[in-house]
Structures are given as C-alpha cells and as structure tokens.
Design a protein around this motif. Structure first.
Motif, PDB file in Angstrom:
ATOM      1  N   VAL A  26       0.740  -1.684  -0.391  1.00 61.60           N
ATOM      2  CA  VAL A  26       0.292   0.366   0.193  1.00 61.60           C
ATOM      3  C   VAL A  26       1.167   1.248   0.095  1.00 61.60           C
ATOM      4  O   VAL A  26       2.225   1.532   1.147  1.00 61.60           O
ATOM      5  N   ASN A  27       0.291   1.847  -0.884  1.00 66.81           N
ATOM      6  CA  ASN A  27       1.095   2.941  -0.501  1.00 66.81           C
ATOM      7  C   ASN A  27       0.272   4.371   0.060  1.00 66.81           C
ATOM      8  O   ASN A  27      -0.671   5.370  -0.431  1.00 66.81           O
ATOM      9  N   ALA A  28       1.115   5.220   0.316  1.00 71.22           N
ATOM     10  CA  ALA A  28       0.521   6.551   0.634  1.00 71.22           C
ATOM     11  C   ALA A  28       0.458   7.664  -0.639  1.00 71.22           C
ATOM     12  O   ALA A  28       1.514   8.446  -0.176  1.00 71.22           O
ATOM     13  N   ALA A  29      -0.352   7.876  -0.955  1.00 75.70           N
ATOM     14  CA  ALA A  29       0.123   8.576  -2.423  1.00 75.70           C
ATOM     15  C   ALA A  29      -0.266   9.909  -2.124  1.00 75.70           C
ATOM     16  O   ALA A  29      -0.994   9.823  -0.774  1.00 75.70           O
ATOM     17  N   ASN A  30      -0.749  10.424  -2.978  1.00 76.27           N
ATOM     18  CA  ASN A  30      -1.257  12.162  -2.795  1.00 76.27           C
ATOM     19  C   ASN A  30      -2.231  11.946  -4.172  1.00 76.27           C
ATOM     20  O   ASN A  30      -2.038  11.104  -5.292  1.00 76.27           O
ATOM     21  N   SER A  31      -3.270  12.815  -4.614  1.00 77.01           N
ATOM     22  CA  SER A  31      -4.268  12.568  -5.395  1.00 77.01           C
ATOM     23  C   SER A  31      -3.910  13.131  -6.665  1.00 77.01           C
ATOM     24  O   SER A  31      -4.389  12.074  -6.970  1.00 77.01           O
ATOM     25  N   SER A  32      -2.782  13.211  -6.311  1.00 78.76           N
ATOM     26  CA  SER A  32      -2.358  12.855  -8.111  1.00 78.76           C
ATOM     27  C   SER A  32      -1.821  11.802  -8.654  1.00 78.76           C
ATOM     28  O   SER A  32      -1.427  12.066  -9.998  1.00 78.76           O
ATOM     29  N   LEU A  34       1.045  10.897  -9.046  1.00 77.03           N
ATOM     30  CA  LEU A  34       2.535  10.598  -9.069  1.00 77.03           C
ATOM     31  C   LEU A  34       3.805  11.269  -9.098  1.00 77.03           C
ATOM     32  O   LEU A  34       5.318  11.595  -9.118  1.00 77.03           O
ATOM     33  N   GLY A  35       3.119  10.919  -7.317  1.00 74.37           N
ATOM     34  CA  GLY A  35       4.672  10.179  -6.787  1.00 74.37           C
ATOM     35  C   GLY A  35       4.862  11.682  -6.083  1.00 74.37           C
ATOM     36  O   GLY A  35       4.402  12.865  -6.157  1.00 74.37           O
ATOM     37  N   GLY A  36       5.489  12.128  -4.965  1.00 72.05           N
ATOM     38  CA  GLY A  36       5.777  13.030  -4.028  1.00 72.05           C
ATOM     39  C   GLY A  36       6.516  12.453  -2.845  1.00 72.05           C
ATOM     40  O   GLY A  36       7.841  12.020  -3.606  1.00 72.05           O
ATOM     41  N   GLY A  37       6.827  13.277  -2.110  1.00 72.23           N
ATOM     42  CA  GLY A  37       8.058  12.287  -0.773  1.00 72.23           C
ATOM     43  C   GLY A  37       7.119  11.241  -0.147  1.00 72.23           C
ATOM     44  O   GLY A  37       6.841  10.923   0.201  1.00 72.23           O
ATOM     45  N   GLY A  38       8.332  11.510   1.258  1.00 74.73           N
ATOM     46  CA  GLY A  38       8.135  10.097   1.989  1.00 74.73           C
ATOM     47  C   GLY A  38       8.132   8.614   1.039  1.00 74.73           C
ATOM     48  O   GLY A  38       8.612   8.492   0.081  1.00 74.73           O
ATOM     49  N   VAL A  39       7.394   8.139   2.139  1.00 73.03           N
ATOM     50  CA  VAL A  39       6.613   6.433   1.095  1.00 73.03           C
ATOM     51  C   VAL A  39       6.340   6.418  -0.235  1.00 73.03           C
ATOM     52  O   VAL A  39       7.039   5.664  -0.831  1.00 73.03           O
ATOM     53  N   ASP A  40       5.421   7.726  -0.968  1.00 69.42           N
ATOM     54  CA  ASP A  40       5.016   8.117  -2.208  1.00 69.42           C
ATOM     55  C   ASP A  40       6.388   7.843  -3.118  1.00 69.42           C
ATOM     56  O   ASP A  40       6.574   7.363  -4.173  1.00 69.42           O
ATOM     57  N   LEU A  78       9.587  -3.930  -7.916  1.00 68.12           N
ATOM     58  CA  LEU A  78       9.736  -3.505  -6.432  1.00 68.12           C
ATOM     59  C   LEU A  78       8.912  -5.030  -6.256  1.00 68.12           C
ATOM     60  O   LEU A  78       8.521  -6.272  -6.082  1.00 68.12           O
ATOM     61  N   PRO A  79       9.622  -6.334  -4.491  1.00 72.70           N
ATOM     62  CA  PRO A  79       8.562  -7.428  -4.250  1.00 72.70           C
ATOM     63  C   PRO A  79       7.656  -7.663  -3.964  1.00 72.70           C
ATOM     64  O   PRO A  79       7.152  -8.360  -2.791  1.00 72.70           O
ATOM     65  N   ALA A  80       6.496  -6.959  -5.099  1.00 70.43           N
ATOM     66  CA  ALA A  80       5.351  -7.574  -4.536  1.00 70.43           C
ATOM     67  C   ALA A  80       4.628  -7.668  -5.870  1.00 70.43           C
ATOM     68  O   ALA A  80       5.094  -7.340  -7.079  1.00 70.43           O
ATOM     69  N   LYS A  81       3.526  -7.704  -5.989  1.00 72.98           N
ATOM     70  CA  LYS A  81       2.911  -8.136  -7.463  1.00 72.98           C
ATOM     71  C   LYS A  81       2.097  -6.483  -7.840  1.00 72.98           C
ATOM     72  O   LYS A  81       1.865  -6.440  -8.660  1.00 72.98           O
ATOM     73  N   PHE A  82       2.244  -5.605  -6.814  1.00 79.79           N
ATOM     74  CA  PHE A  82       0.952  -4.833  -6.852  1.00 79.79           C
ATOM     75  C   PHE A  82       1.352  -3.970  -5.869  1.00 79.79           C
ATOM     76  O   PHE A  82       1.992  -4.472  -5.330  1.00 79.79           O
ATOM     77  N   VAL A  83       1.172  -2.490  -6.347  1.00 78.75           N
ATOM     78  CA  VAL A  83       0.837  -1.197  -5.464  1.00 78.75           C
ATOM     79  C   VAL A  83      -0.463  -0.765  -5.359  1.00 78.75           C
ATOM     80  O   VAL A  83      -1.093  -0.802  -6.750  1.00 78.75           O
ATOM     81  N   VAL A  84      -0.724  -0.364  -4.248  1.00 82.62           N
ATOM     82  CA  VAL A  84      -2.507   0.092  -3.955  1.00 82.62           C
ATOM     83  C   VAL A  84      -2.261   1.412  -3.356  1.00 82.62           C
ATOM     84  O   VAL A  84      -1.619   1.819  -2.103  1.00 82.62           O
ATOM     85  N   HIS A  85      -2.924   2.137  -3.941  1.00 83.25           N
ATOM     86  CA  HIS A  85      -2.135   3.509  -4.421  1.00 83.25           C
ATOM     87  C   HIS A  85      -3.472   3.890  -3.431  1.00 83.25           C
ATOM     88  O   HIS A  85      -4.650   4.153  -3.735  1.00 83.25           O
TER      89      HIS A  85
END
Length: 187
Positions: A26-32, A34-40, A78-85
């Motif tokens: 799971v990615n703590a994404a921003n609404s865009s 498009l990537g950002g800081g921190g874990v995203d 990444l060592p996963a199949k999916f990223v859930v944003h």
C-alpha cells in the motif's frame, strides 16, 4: 510481533516497505498519483517507471484518486505484484472527518488488494508524515479498521480471504505503537 484474527496473520515489522516481499504494497499516495515525498516517493523510486506510467493512465481515466479511496497498479521492480495507492487525509485537528477518511484508506486498500487476488498486504503508516496525523491516533484507526474488515469478511463469507496483513513501520515510535495495540488486541 504477530497475531492472528480469523486465520489472518497480522504482523508489525520495522523496516523499509519497498523491501518487504508481499503481494500488495500500500502506498500513501497523493491525489495526483504522480509520486511525491516520503513513502510515496520511495515506492515510485524503488518500483521504477512502470508504476508512474500506470498512475498516469488512471489519472487520464478518472482524474486522480480521492482521499480515502484506493487504486491499483503494477509494483514494477518492487518485491510485490501490486501497489495499492490510497490517499490519506491531511490532519486538521480531527474536526474534518479525518478519522473516517483514514479508516476508509485501510478498508478500501484491503478491498482493492483482494479484488486483484492479493493474499498478503503490507501497509505503511498512512498520513503520519507530512500529512500530520498524530501517530498514536493513526495507529489505533489502522489496527481497528483492519480488524473490522477481517471480521466483517469472515462473518459474511465464512472463508479466509487474506493470509497476512503487515504494518511496516519505518521508525521506532510507530513500531512501538503498533506492537502495543496488537498486544492489547491479543488479550
């Protein structure tokens, strides 16, 4: 530290979520998206351009991701199949429905992962970085939300839909908070 709820293992580990082998990160994404800081930013950097490419397609199709909602992309390298944003709430003194929005992040992320047949899901500490959510409150919401989703699904279907949920904590404070909460829930 780990415990089980209705045959689903719940773990707390300290480390870098981009290095944790799982089905869905799971990615703590921003609404865009498009990537950002921190874990995203860390997830986008470690996963490579394939994640950003799929995020752009989602943006073109639906305009981004609303707070509390979740979308799925490839995990790239990444060592996963999916990223859930999922987009966590910006903390505003707890008066703007932040708790419910954060709870929805966890519930919707699990549902999105299950929808793509993920059986193991790893979570960062959503909204506790630049979004300013108090770590203790965020941890309580996370553990409660995950437990409720597991119990509700088990009650509805009677079958195990997940094998593992991992809370991957980057810092000692979050690790301690999650461990205490799971130990308390274990009693």
């Amino acid at each position: 530290m780990q415990t089980k709820i209705n045959e689903v293992t719940i773990k707390v580990i300290r480390g870098d979520i981009t290095e944790y082998a799982t089905d869905a990160i799971v990615n703590a994404a921003n609404s865009s998206l498009l990537g950002g800081g921190g874990v995203d930013g860390a997830i986008h950097r470690a996963g490579g351009p394939a994640i950003l490419e799929e995020c752009r397609k989602i943006r073109d199709r639906q305009g981004g991701c609303d707070t509390g909602e979740a979308v799925v992309t490839t995990a790239g390298k990444l060592p996963a199949k999916f990223v859930v944003h999922t987009v966590g709430p910006v903390y505003q003194n707890g008066n703007k429905g932040e708790a419910e929005l954060l709870k929805r992040c966890y519930a919707n992320s699990i549902q999105a992962a299950v929808d793509v047949s993920a059986r193991r899901v790893s979570f960062p500490n959503i909204s506790t970085g630049i979004y300013g959510y108090p770590k203790k409150e965020a941890a309580e919401i996370a553990v409660t939300a995950v437990k409720e989703v597991i119990q509700a699904h088990s009650a509805e279907s009677g079958e195990t839909f997940l094998e593992e949920v991992a809370f991957v904590c980057y810092d000692e404070e979050n690790e301690r908070l999650y461990r205490q909460l799971l130990e308390k829930k274990d009693r």
